[in-house]
Design a protein around this motif. Structure first.
Motif, PDB file in Angstrom:
ATOM      1  N   PHE A 272      57.373  25.923  48.755  1.00  0.00           N
ATOM      2  CA  PHE A 272      58.156  27.202  48.787  1.00  0.00           C
ATOM      3  C   PHE A 272      59.303  27.139  47.491  1.00  0.00           C
ATOM      4  O   PHE A 272      59.672  26.086  47.281  1.00  0.00           O
ATOM      5  CB  PHE A 272      59.064  27.371  50.137  1.00  0.00           C
ATOM      6  N   ALA A 273      59.456  28.143  47.190  1.00  0.00           N
ATOM      7  CA  ALA A 273      60.554  28.267  45.972  1.00  0.00           C
ATOM      8  C   ALA A 273      61.486  29.291  46.089  1.00  0.00           C
ATOM      9  O   ALA A 273      61.128  30.424  46.679  1.00  0.00           O
ATOM     10  CB  ALA A 273      59.739  28.310  44.567  1.00  0.00           C
ATOM     11  N   TYR A 274      62.637  29.186  45.513  1.00  0.00           N
ATOM     12  CA  TYR A 274      63.604  30.162  45.296  1.00  0.00           C
ATOM     13  C   TYR A 274      63.820  30.472  43.932  1.00  0.00           C
ATOM     14  O   TYR A 274      64.571  29.518  43.174  1.00  0.00           O
ATOM     15  CB  TYR A 274      65.112  29.601  46.136  1.00  0.00           C
ATOM     16  N   PRO A 275      62.900  31.251  43.223  1.00  0.00           N
ATOM     17  CA  PRO A 275      63.222  31.392  41.932  1.00  0.00           C
ATOM     18  C   PRO A 275      64.657  31.620  41.271  1.00  0.00           C
ATOM     19  O   PRO A 275      65.087  31.176  40.251  1.00  0.00           O
ATOM     20  CB  PRO A 275      62.418  32.599  41.571  1.00  0.00           C
ATOM     21  N   GLU A 276      65.318  32.527  41.943  1.00  0.00           N
ATOM     22  CA  GLU A 276      66.655  32.846  41.680  1.00  0.00           C
ATOM     23  C   GLU A 276      67.605  31.607  41.714  1.00  0.00           C
ATOM     24  O   GLU A 276      68.674  31.643  40.906  1.00  0.00           O
ATOM     25  CB  GLU A 276      67.230  33.989  42.186  1.00  0.00           C
TER      26      GLU A 276
ATOM     27  N   MET B 271      65.695  23.583  51.839  1.00  0.00           N
ATOM     28  CA  MET B 271      66.080  24.339  50.932  1.00  0.00           C
ATOM     29  C   MET B 271      67.753  24.502  50.687  1.00  0.00           C
ATOM     30  O   MET B 271      68.274  24.704  49.476  1.00  0.00           O
ATOM     31  CB  MET B 271      65.362  25.768  50.729  1.00  0.00           C
ATOM     32  N   GLN B 272      68.196  24.582  52.049  1.00  0.00           N
ATOM     33  CA  GLN B 272      69.795  24.847  51.861  1.00  0.00           C
ATOM     34  C   GLN B 272      70.270  23.699  51.414  1.00  0.00           C
ATOM     35  O   GLN B 272      71.624  23.483  50.795  1.00  0.00           O
ATOM     36  CB  GLN B 272      70.187  25.021  53.294  1.00  0.00           C
ATOM     37  N   GLU B 273      69.493  22.218  51.602  1.00  0.00           N
ATOM     38  CA  GLU B 273      70.053  21.212  51.152  1.00  0.00           C
ATOM     39  C   GLU B 273      69.955  20.912  49.515  1.00  0.00           C
ATOM     40  O   GLU B 273      71.025  20.559  48.846  1.00  0.00           O
ATOM     41  CB  GLU B 273      69.399  19.967  51.817  1.00  0.00           C
TER      42      GLU B 273
ATOM     43  N   LEU C  42      53.742  21.742  40.210  1.00  0.00           N
ATOM     44  CA  LEU C  42      53.837  22.709  39.256  1.00  0.00           C
ATOM     45  C   LEU C  42      53.869  24.088  39.509  1.00  0.00           C
ATOM     46  O   LEU C  42      54.471  24.855  39.087  1.00  0.00           O
ATOM     47  CB  LEU C  42      52.635  22.305  38.341  1.00  0.00           C
ATOM     48  N   HIS C  43      53.224  24.261  40.594  1.00  0.00           N
ATOM     49  CA  HIS C  43      52.965  25.698  41.194  1.00  0.00           C
ATOM     50  C   HIS C  43      54.646  26.510  41.446  1.00  0.00           C
ATOM     51  O   HIS C  43      55.120  27.279  41.042  1.00  0.00           O
ATOM     52  CB  HIS C  43      52.117  25.853  42.296  1.00  0.00           C
ATOM     53  N   GLU C  44      55.070  25.459  42.513  1.00  0.00           N
ATOM     54  CA  GLU C  44      56.359  25.742  42.967  1.00  0.00           C
ATOM     55  C   GLU C  44      57.363  25.830  41.934  1.00  0.00           C
ATOM     56  O   GLU C  44      58.252  26.687  41.865  1.00  0.00           O
ATOM     57  CB  GLU C  44      56.804  24.992  44.294  1.00  0.00           C
ATOM     58  N   LEU C  45      57.333  24.837  40.964  1.00  0.00           N
ATOM     59  CA  LEU C  45      58.320  24.811  39.738  1.00  0.00           C
ATOM     60  C   LEU C  45      58.153  25.982  38.850  1.00  0.00           C
ATOM     61  O   LEU C  45      58.950  26.731  38.368  1.00  0.00           O
ATOM     62  CB  LEU C  45      58.133  23.527  38.939  1.00  0.00           C
ATOM     63  N   GLY C  46      56.637  26.669  38.635  1.00  0.00           N
ATOM     64  CA  GLY C  46      56.609  27.647  37.881  1.00  0.00           C
ATOM     65  C   GLY C  46      57.274  28.927  38.522  1.00  0.00           C
ATOM     66  O   GLY C  46      57.804  29.553  37.628  1.00  0.00           O
ATOM     67  N   HIS C  47      57.326  28.942  39.846  1.00  0.00           N
ATOM     68  CA  HIS C  47      58.056  30.165  40.236  1.00  0.00           C
ATOM     69  C   HIS C  47      59.569  30.129  40.078  1.00  0.00           C
ATOM     70  O   HIS C  47      60.057  31.089  39.820  1.00  0.00           O
ATOM     71  CB  HIS C  47      57.865  30.127  41.933  1.00  0.00           C
ATOM     72  N   THR C  48      60.102  28.908  39.796  1.00  0.00           N
ATOM     73  CA  THR C  48      61.616  28.679  39.472  1.00  0.00           C
ATOM     74  C   THR C  48      61.678  29.071  37.959  1.00  0.00           C
ATOM     75  O   THR C  48      62.838  29.238  37.665  1.00  0.00           O
ATOM     76  CB  THR C  48      62.023  27.347  39.755  1.00  0.00           C
TER      77      THR C  48
ATOM     78  N   MET D 128      72.345  21.479  44.458  1.00  0.00           N
ATOM     79  CA  MET D 128      72.156  21.086  43.186  1.00  0.00           C
ATOM     80  C   MET D 128      72.400  22.076  42.063  1.00  0.00           C
ATOM     81  O   MET D 128      72.239  23.174  42.185  1.00  0.00           O
ATOM     82  CB  MET D 128      70.531  20.633  43.141  1.00  0.00           C
ATOM     83  N   LYS D 129      72.871  21.531  40.732  1.00  0.00           N
ATOM     84  CA  LYS D 129      73.089  22.411  39.909  1.00  0.00           C
ATOM     85  C   LYS D 129      72.333  22.624  39.141  1.00  0.00           C
ATOM     86  O   LYS D 129      72.167  23.377  37.939  1.00  0.00           O
ATOM     87  CB  LYS D 129      74.520  21.738  39.305  1.00  0.00           C
ATOM     88  N   ARG D 130      70.876  21.886  38.970  1.00  0.00           N
ATOM     89  CA  ARG D 130      69.921  22.067  38.134  1.00  0.00           C
ATOM     90  C   ARG D 130      68.701  22.421  38.667  1.00  0.00           C
ATOM     91  O   ARG D 130      68.738  22.317  39.700  1.00  0.00           O
ATOM     92  CB  ARG D 130      69.948  20.831  37.090  1.00  0.00           C
ATOM     93  N   ARG D 131      67.426  22.594  37.779  1.00  0.00           N
ATOM     94  CA  ARG D 131      66.460  22.647  38.377  1.00  0.00           C
ATOM     95  C   ARG D 131      65.957  21.769  39.090  1.00  0.00           C
ATOM     96  O   ARG D 131      65.735  20.659  38.508  1.00  0.00           O
ATOM     97  CB  ARG D 131      65.529  23.282  37.063  1.00  0.00           C
ATOM     98  N   THR D 132      65.507  22.043  40.331  1.00  0.00           N
ATOM     99  CA  THR D 132      65.316  20.950  41.294  1.00  0.00           C
ATOM    100  C   THR D 132      63.969  21.137  42.171  1.00  0.00           C
ATOM    101  O   THR D 132      63.661  22.396  42.500  1.00  0.00           O
ATOM    102  CB  THR D 132      66.497  20.780  42.441  1.00  0.00           C
ATOM    103  N   ILE D 133      63.070  20.139  42.428  1.00  0.00           N
ATOM    104  CA  ILE D 133      62.022  19.937  43.399  1.00  0.00           C
ATOM    105  C   ILE D 133      62.365  19.022  44.483  1.00  0.00           C
ATOM    106  O   ILE D 133      62.742  17.913  43.975  1.00  0.00           O
ATOM    107  CB  ILE D 133      60.792  19.749  42.517  1.00  0.00           C
TER     108      ILE D 133
END
Length: 161
Positions: free
Chosen positions: A109-113, A79-81, A135-141, A85-90
């Motif tokens: 895992f997702a970091y929504p913020e 996740m630190q890597e 889709l699930h993790e992106l949904g959290h974002t 990234m500047k845009r929504r990323t999976i």
């Protein structure tokens, strides 16, 4: 009722958010898998989320991410890597993931913020399950919470194995 809420939420999101989702493959994902996943995600994600998948890249696995205690890889290092990234990323890896080298094994895992999430192909099984996990993790974002309806991609505790 919850399903109607999700539909309305996605319609509203699609009106205000027309951006692109970035797929980042970590270097452990075989090239043949990257091509299949990318085609599948590009085709299917816009059916469920307001953004399109238009860009991807491959990055090296984070250094010092292996946890010898659990024989897994630290999701927080991955996740630190993604935080660069500047845009929504999976992020997609082939490695088994754990959180801070504990026995809490993760499929995603997702970091929504921060609008970033990671999923692992490890022990997922099929491309359909990988898409649902993504889709699930992106949904959290997008700020979506877990859904209680069976079959909803935001359903908590998606079974992947």
């Amino acid at each position: 009722m919850r399903k109607l809420y999700l539909i309305i939420m996605f319609i509203l999101l699609s009106l205000i958010s027309q951006s692109q989702i970035k797929i980042v493959f970590f270097s452990d994902v075989p090239t043949v898998h990257k091509e299949i996943i990318l085609k599948y995600f590009v085709y299917n994600i816009p059916d469920h989320l307001p953004d399109t998948v238009a860009v991807y890249e491959t990055v090296y696995n984070p250094k010092r991410s292996f946890c010898s205690k659990t024989h897994c890889y630290s999701a927080n290092a991955f996740m630190q890597e993604l935080d660069t990234m500047k845009r929504r990323t999976i992020g997609i890896t082939y490695r088994p993931l754990t959180w801070y080298c504990t026995d809490n094994y993760l499929d995603g895992f997702a970091y929504p913020e921060d609008r970033h999430c990671i999923i692992t192909m490890y022990n997922v099984g099929t491309i359909d399950r990988l898409l649902k996990l993504g889709l699930h993790e992106l949904g959290h974002t997008y700020g979506l919470d877990h859904c209680t309806e069976t079959g909803c991609f935001m359903e908590a505790g998606i079974k992947t194995g």
